[in-house]
Design an enzyme around this catalytic site. Structure first.
Site, short mmCIF file in Angstrom:
data_model
loop_
_atom_site.label_atom_id
_atom_site.label_comp_id
_atom_site.label_asym_id
_atom_site.label_seq_id
_atom_site.Cartn_x
_atom_site.Cartn_y
_atom_site.Cartn_z
CB CYS A 1 24.86 15.69 27.89
SG CYS A 1 23.49 15.76 26.73
CB THR B 1 37.41 14.49 31.47
OG1 THR B 1 38.36 15.41 30.88
CG2 THR B 1 38.10 13.18 31.74
N GLY B 2 35.06 16.20 29.50
CA GLY B 2 34.04 17.23 29.48
C GLY B 2 34.39 18.49 30.24
CB SER B 3 33.05 21.48 30.60
OG SER B 3 31.68 21.33 30.28
CD GLU C 1 18.16 25.31 27.11
OE1 GLU C 1 18.20 25.14 25.87
OE2 GLU C 1 18.64 24.49 27.93
CB VAL D 1 27.06 39.46 40.01
CG1 VAL D 1 26.85 38.89 41.41
CG2 VAL D 1 25.74 39.50 39.25
CG LEU E 1 27.26 23.26 21.45
CD1 LEU E 1 27.05 23.69 20.01
CD2 LEU E 1 26.10 23.71 22.32
CG HIS F 1 25.11 18.97 18.79
ND1 HIS F 1 24.46 19.55 19.84
CD2 HIS F 1 25.40 19.97 17.94
CE1 HIS F 1 24.36 20.85 19.64
NE2 HIS F 1 24.93 21.13 18.50
CG HIS G 1 1.21 24.05 2.20
ND1 HIS G 1 1.59 25.24 2.78
CD2 HIS G 1 -0.15 24.10 2.06
CE1 HIS G 1 0.52 25.99 2.97
NE2 HIS G 1 -0.56 25.32 2.54
#
Length: 466
Positions: free
Chosen positions: A43, A144-146, A188, A238, A320, A322, A445
């Site tokens: 991240c 360890t995430g991805s 993105e 593909v 994600l 968060h 407002h």
């Protein structure tokens, strides 16, 4: 061998470093093992943070080129200094990653640089610079995430065929860029390079972009992004790539048909991510993985091996940062004997394109397929005063409420600052609020968030400004 610890966290990404800090706050003796040499994981180093820095910079560039004059702001000849843009990105990354090191020192978390491997349910061997240090603890958290998911026939070389890591570090703007995958990362980074001058084509296997997000929002987002200049080829497979002076992708209709070639100067492979478990010693420790390679855990993040826990991308679900952070807090509290919990119905998903796209809770498709009665309220940003002032009127806010209880069960926004606006709905879902509650809450407002209030009122049949 080091002194025995209460907790060892393997992985210093959003889940891991947050787990380590929270555990230390609760009085545990903690070490965090990270092999990258820089805290923050994918991240902060090569994912969320550098990509958002480039999205912001490229947005300013496009605004200067196309929008400033509309506001009465005249600029001279516009030039792109890509080197400076990349340097700013790296500065942002460095400040944030070094900030985590400061937080470790502040909270007395021991930062161990090296590659961690389980050798027993209470032991981690850390290898660095040819040396091995053994750590022991009563609890271990795998965080360890991805890693980037590969695509058969399209080998990533980070020169012409790029992962997200390569796509945030290009030294020049490609004339043409093919993006394989119409998910968050593809859209993105495709937007970054499109704004800076590349002709971008997104090739998506499914019938729509942003799989898993609300269908109406995804269709609207595709129309806006196409209007901005991104070309979409949906339901397209593909099958291979040849790299030379340019890259030639072999593509064909998903359901069969004639093969074609898509030629581009660079290709971004953004087909998803896979759990990172390589070299962790999980098999030797007896930790069970599922069929897709994710670590299996119970509702308390406990693996099948007592004392070994896992959180974040490595256990699947919403991949994600968060979500991993919240799981890091929860697992630390559970290990410390408290009642940690994560409400999976209140985790927002955000796409930082322009306009931004955000969703939380149930989509209309999910509610319909489950047979749950609901009411939907929608409000366009064209009718929002602040959006008019800002000249950012593309999009709408949609609130979904249970037909019987009026409790908010989901919300989906495409429009300016959608990623910030969705946070109000996250709190509403967390607190069990109703559409009536949201509609009767006084909002400042003029504010973009008034669109969310009006959407809640619209679900009750009484929006004021449409």
């Amino acid at each position: 061998m080091s002194d025995t610890l209460d907790l060892i966290v393997i992985g210093g990404g959003p889940g891991g470093y947050v787990a380590a800090i929270r555990a230390a706050q609760l009085g545990l003796k903690v070490a965090c093992v990270e092999k990258r040499g820089s805290l923050g994981g994918t991240c902060l180093n090569v994912g969320c943070i550098p990509s958002k820095a480039l999205l912001q910079s490229s947005h300013y560039y496009e605004m200067a080129a196309k929008e400033f004059a509309h506001h009465g702001v005249k600029v001279g000849k516009l030039d792109l200094d890509l080197g400076q843009m990349m340097a700013r990105k790296e500065k942002v990354v460095k400040e944030l990653t070094s900030g985590i090191e400061f937080l470790f020192k502040k909270n007395k978390v021991r930062y161990v640089k090296g590659t961690g491997r389980l050798t027993a349910a209470d032991t981690v061997a850390v290898e660095a610079d040819g040396k091995t240090e053994t750590l022991k603890a009563s609890s271990i958290v795998i965080a360890t995430g991805s890693d980037v998911a590969p695509l058969k026939g399209v080998p990533i070389d980070e020169k012409k065929i790029l992962s997200s890591t390569g796509a945030i570090a290009l030294s020049q703007v490609p004339e043409t860029l093919a993006v394989i995958g119409g998910g968050v990362i593809g859209l993105e980074l495709g937007s970054v390079w499109r704004r800076l001058g590349a002709k971008v084509t997104v090739v998506e296997f499914l019938d729509s972009i942003l799989p898993g997000m609300d269908g109406e929002v995804a269709k609207f987002a595709q129309r806006v992004l196409a209007k901005q200049g991104i070309t979409f080829r949906l339901a397209t497979k593909v099958t291979g790539a040849k790299s030379g002076k340019t890259v030639q992708l072999s593509v064909e209709p998903r359901n069969g048909g004639k093969s074609e070639t898509v030629e581009s100067d660079a290709v971004l492979v953004a087909v998803g991510r896979r759990p990172y478990t390589e070299g962790l010693g999980l098999e030797a420790a007896g930790v069970t993985l599922d069929a897709r390679g994710f670590v299996t855990v119970d509702n308390h993040f406990q693996t099948n091996v007592p004392g070994v826990f896992a959180i974040g991308d490595v256990i699947g679900g919403a991949m994600l940062a968060h979500k991993a952070e919240d799981e890091g807090v929860a697992v630390a509290e559970i290990i410390a004997g408290e009642a940690g919990h994560v409400n999976r119905d209140a985790i927002p998903a955000i796409v930082y394109t322009a306009p931004e796209i955000a969703g939380i809770g149930k989509t209309e498709e999910q509610l319909k397929s489950s047979g749950r009665a609901y009411r939907a309220g929608k409000f366009p940003f064209t009718a929002n005063a602040r959006a008019k002032c800002n000249a950012e009127t593309d999009g709408f806010a949609k609130v979904l409420a249970d037909a019987a209880t009026d409790r908010i069960v989901g919300a989906h926004i495409v429009g300016p600052q959608a990623g910030e606006l969705i946070q109000e709905i996250a709190l509403a879902i967390e607190m069990g609020a109703s559409a009536e509650d949201l509609g009767r809450t006084c909002h400042g407002h003029p504010g973009l968030v008034e669109a969310v209030k009006e959407a809640a009122l619209a679900s009750l049949g009484r929006a004021i400004h449409i």
